[in-house]
Design an enzyme around this catalytic site. Sequence first.
Site, PDB file in Angstrom:
ATOM      1  N   CYS A  88       0.852  -1.192   0.000  1.00 27.58           N
ATOM      2  CA  CYS A  88       0.000   0.000   0.000  1.00 27.58           C
ATOM      3  C   CYS A  88       0.886   1.239   0.000  1.00 27.58           C
ATOM      4  O   CYS A  88       0.689   2.153   0.774  1.00 27.58           O
ATOM      5  CB  CYS A  88      -0.974  -0.002   1.162  1.00 27.58           C
ATOM      6  SG  CYS A  88      -0.279  -0.531   2.713  1.00 27.58           S
ATOM      7  N   GLY A  89       1.869   1.252  -0.868  1.00 27.70           N
ATOM      8  CA  GLY A  89       2.700   2.430  -1.039  1.00 27.70           C
ATOM      9  C   GLY A  89       3.458   2.756   0.231  1.00 27.70           C
ATOM     10  O   GLY A  89       3.947   1.862   0.922  1.00 27.70           O
TER      11      GLY A  89
END
Lengths: 287, 141
Positions: A88-89
């Site tokens: 998720c980044g």
Amino acid sequence: MATLRDIKQRISGVQKTQQITRALKMVAAVKLRRAQQSIIQARPYAHRLGAIMGHIASKVEHNLHPLLEEREPKRVCYVIVTADQGLCGSFNQNIIRKADAELSQYQDKQAIDLILIGRKGRDYFTKRNYKVIGEYIAFFKNLQFSQAVDIAQLIMDLYNEEKLDRIFLIYNEFKSAAQQQVVVEQLLPIIPVIPEDETFMADYIFEPDAITILDTLCPKNINIQVWRVLLESFASEMGARMTAMEYATENANKLIADLQMLYNKIRQEGITKEILEIISGSEALKV
Amino acid sequence: MEDKFFKLEIVTPLKIIYQDQVKHIRLPGVDGYFGIMAGHAPFVTSLAIGEIKVDLANDTKYFATSRGIVEVLPHTTTILVETAEDASQIDIERAIYAKERAHRRMTEHVPGTDIDRAKDAWFRAVNRLKIARKLKEPESK
């Protein structure tokens, strides 16, 4: 030099990865929609309740209720909310970096207590010699209000027993699908807030009396604030994952295009070479 | 005298139920109903199960509500409650069902039943019914 078969294999490898990132993106998008709805509905109540608590705190003696009392911060507690999963980044990194910065203010690591929500934060901080008093993992799969109440109860008990003097929350606040903001917030003691038109506040009346109201309101406020923070973080996580997976999918597209181009070039070269060989062969026969 | 208005918000954990400029409200306090108009002294109090009556310029609205708190500030009144239902949207059949279920819980004495919770549910159901029915058959004056 890569052979045609090598490149073919790489293309299909990237395509498979892309399928996964695309699926993750879709799942995150669906979850985001639900999570976004819950946080947007939960916010008004939580914010207003928080505001009322702030007003009350600005009006009463702070030793009137234990949850308002400002004690010397001997033991500080940080509640750090991360995600259970990666992909998720920079969602988890941002939180951890901010938390590290906050925690480095303190000389003595052992004077800090941590409550860790989410596997990523747990894995990071348990390895770093902090005192962990609560950890919650595999938590967001099926988020329930009762889970927030459990955490809130733990916090309030420790606070009332004076085992903790000050409690902070570190979490990602949901701005939009593509944007989150790391927030550090003091949960306890409650920070007094003076309302905008304070001239009228001279005689702020409590009915039946301040203590009764605080007794019912304080625990409820903590429950609701913890709940809100969990929802904020969950929505942020889904937003971050959706964006990250979207980029990954696009990136895979670019990679596939490049590889395809390379494949075509090499194939073309091969064909050209073969033609040359045939021509030179037939030229040789003519003589 | 010209009517003065103030901003009213009714908020539950699920959503903002109602938000408008209003003239007068009547609320179910723990020690009985009380009214609020613009310019009321700032205060905070708890609310009991009951009815919220909201007077607008030329309309009146009713809400069935359960436990909560109200904060009155000079220009804004904020009502935070567990539930609030617009009287015109109460499902009477569901309320009757809830009342009967609560009644069964209270009378059957199954071990492990939370009697206080059952009582509370019963009061809420009765309250919803009363308010919904009042709206269906307007008070004859």
